[in-house]
Design a protein around this motif. Structure first.
Motif, PDB file in Angstrom:
ATOM      1  N   ALA A   1       0.633  -1.178   0.011  1.00 51.07           N
ATOM      2  CA  ALA A   1      -0.001   0.004   0.073  1.00 51.07           C
ATOM      3  C   ALA A   1       0.460   1.249   0.027  1.00 51.07           C
ATOM      4  O   ALA A   1       0.283   2.159  -0.273  1.00 51.07           O
ATOM      5  CB  ALA A   1      -0.957   0.015   1.264  1.00 51.07           C
ATOM      6  N   PHE A   2       2.361   1.030   0.143  1.00 47.62           N
ATOM      7  CA  PHE A   2       3.113   2.123   0.171  1.00 47.62           C
ATOM      8  C   PHE A   2       3.321   2.684  -1.254  1.00 47.62           C
ATOM      9  O   PHE A   2       4.046   3.961  -1.366  1.00 47.62           O
ATOM     10  CB  PHE A   2       4.420   2.007   0.749  1.00 47.62           C
ATOM     11  N   PHE A   3       2.861   1.806  -2.322  1.00 48.37           N
ATOM     12  CA  PHE A   3       3.026   2.525  -3.467  1.00 48.37           C
ATOM     13  C   PHE A   3       1.830   2.571  -4.331  1.00 48.37           C
ATOM     14  O   PHE A   3       0.921   1.736  -3.989  1.00 48.37           O
ATOM     15  CB  PHE A   3       4.100   1.231  -4.168  1.00 48.37           C
ATOM     16  N   ILE A   4       1.919   3.753  -5.163  1.00 51.67           N
ATOM     17  CA  ILE A   4       0.679   4.025  -5.972  1.00 51.67           C
ATOM     18  C   ILE A   4       1.095   4.116  -7.459  1.00 51.67           C
ATOM     19  O   ILE A   4       2.288   4.840  -7.381  1.00 51.67           O
ATOM     20  CB  ILE A   4      -0.294   4.909  -5.428  1.00 51.67           C
TER      21      ILE A   4
ATOM     22  N   ASP B   1      -5.283   4.513   4.738  1.00 49.69           N
ATOM     23  CA  ASP B   1      -6.183   4.660   3.912  1.00 49.69           C
ATOM     24  C   ASP B   1      -6.564   6.369   3.773  1.00 49.69           C
ATOM     25  O   ASP B   1      -6.741   6.807   2.694  1.00 49.69           O
ATOM     26  CB  ASP B   1      -7.664   4.147   4.346  1.00 49.69           C
ATOM     27  N   ALA B   2      -6.294   7.003   4.884  1.00 51.92           N
ATOM     28  CA  ALA B   2      -6.576   8.666   4.861  1.00 51.92           C
ATOM     29  C   ALA B   2      -5.486   9.144   3.866  1.00 51.92           C
ATOM     30  O   ALA B   2      -5.799  10.004   2.938  1.00 51.92           O
ATOM     31  CB  ALA B   2      -6.685   8.981   6.260  1.00 51.92           C
ATOM     32  N   LEU B   3      -4.140   8.499   4.173  1.00 50.29           N
ATOM     33  CA  LEU B   3      -3.183   9.228   2.926  1.00 50.29           C
ATOM     34  C   LEU B   3      -3.555   8.718   1.639  1.00 50.29           C
ATOM     35  O   LEU B   3      -3.468   9.659   0.693  1.00 50.29           O
ATOM     36  CB  LEU B   3      -1.782   8.408   3.479  1.00 50.29           C
ATOM     37  N   LEU B   4      -4.103   7.547   1.269  1.00 49.60           N
ATOM     38  CA  LEU B   4      -4.347   7.217  -0.024  1.00 49.60           C
ATOM     39  C   LEU B   4      -5.587   8.112  -0.547  1.00 49.60           C
ATOM     40  O   LEU B   4      -5.578   8.299  -1.825  1.00 49.60           O
ATOM     41  CB  LEU B   4      -4.543   5.660  -0.274  1.00 49.60           C
ATOM     42  N   GLN B   5      -6.312   8.678   0.247  1.00 45.85           N
ATOM     43  CA  GLN B   5      -7.400   9.707   0.063  1.00 45.85           C
ATOM     44  C   GLN B   5      -7.139  10.999   0.006  1.00 45.85           C
ATOM     45  O   GLN B   5      -7.588  11.875  -0.397  1.00 45.85           O
ATOM     46  CB  GLN B   5      -8.775   9.426   1.023  1.00 45.85           C
ATOM     47  N   GLY B   6      -5.612  11.363   0.203  1.00 49.58           N
ATOM     48  CA  GLY B   6      -5.200  12.511  -0.028  1.00 49.58           C
ATOM     49  C   GLY B   6      -5.383  13.443   1.244  1.00 49.58           C
ATOM     50  O   GLY B   6      -5.233  14.619   1.202  1.00 49.58           O
ATOM     51  N   ARG B   7      -5.490  12.753   2.215  1.00 48.89           N
ATOM     52  CA  ARG B   7      -5.745  13.642   3.732  1.00 48.89           C
ATOM     53  C   ARG B   7      -4.466  13.330   4.570  1.00 48.89           C
ATOM     54  O   ARG B   7      -4.445  13.234   5.711  1.00 48.89           O
ATOM     55  CB  ARG B   7      -6.910  12.910   4.359  1.00 48.89           C
TER      56      ARG B   7
END
Length: 116
Positions: free
Chosen positions: A53-56, A98-104
């Protein structure tokens, strides 16, 4: 809380050679990225592994680096940082990753700073 206490079955892990392949980088470059806190690793079955999850889009999650610095400034090591990122956080209403992945990222880092 140790990394072994994290629900590791819910985390997909990548080895450093797998990350090198994912990023199309040398293993030496992956080690430098790890040293630069672009992502964090934990020892799993003897090998350093990193949550997928640390990669997108085949790159390190951009908001992760500053968040890892905030967590380390709060006194957490890499294992504890991974645990915190993948555990439900009441003040955020979900897992910080999950919040980081949502841009928060601002909200996540604000909470991370309170852990000191």
């Amino acid at each position: 809380m140790s990394a072994e206490n994290t629900a590791s079955t819910s985390i997909d892990w990548l080895t450093l050679p797998e990350i090198a392949e994912l990023l199309d980088e040398s293993i030496g470059r992956v080690h430098r990225m790890l040293d630069d806190r672009q992502f964090a690793a934990s020892r799993r079955d003897g090998a350093a592994k990193v949550p997928a999850a640390f990669f997108i889009e085949d790159r390190p999650l951009p908001s992760l680096r500053g968040t890892l610095f905030a967590l380390h400034d709060a006194g957490l090591d890499d294992d504890e940082s991974i645990d915190w990122l993948f555990s439900p956080e009441e003040t955020i209403g979900q897992r910080p990753i999950d919040a980081l992945l949502q841009g928060r990222k601002s909200e996540v880092r604000r909470v991370a700073r309170t852990l000191a």
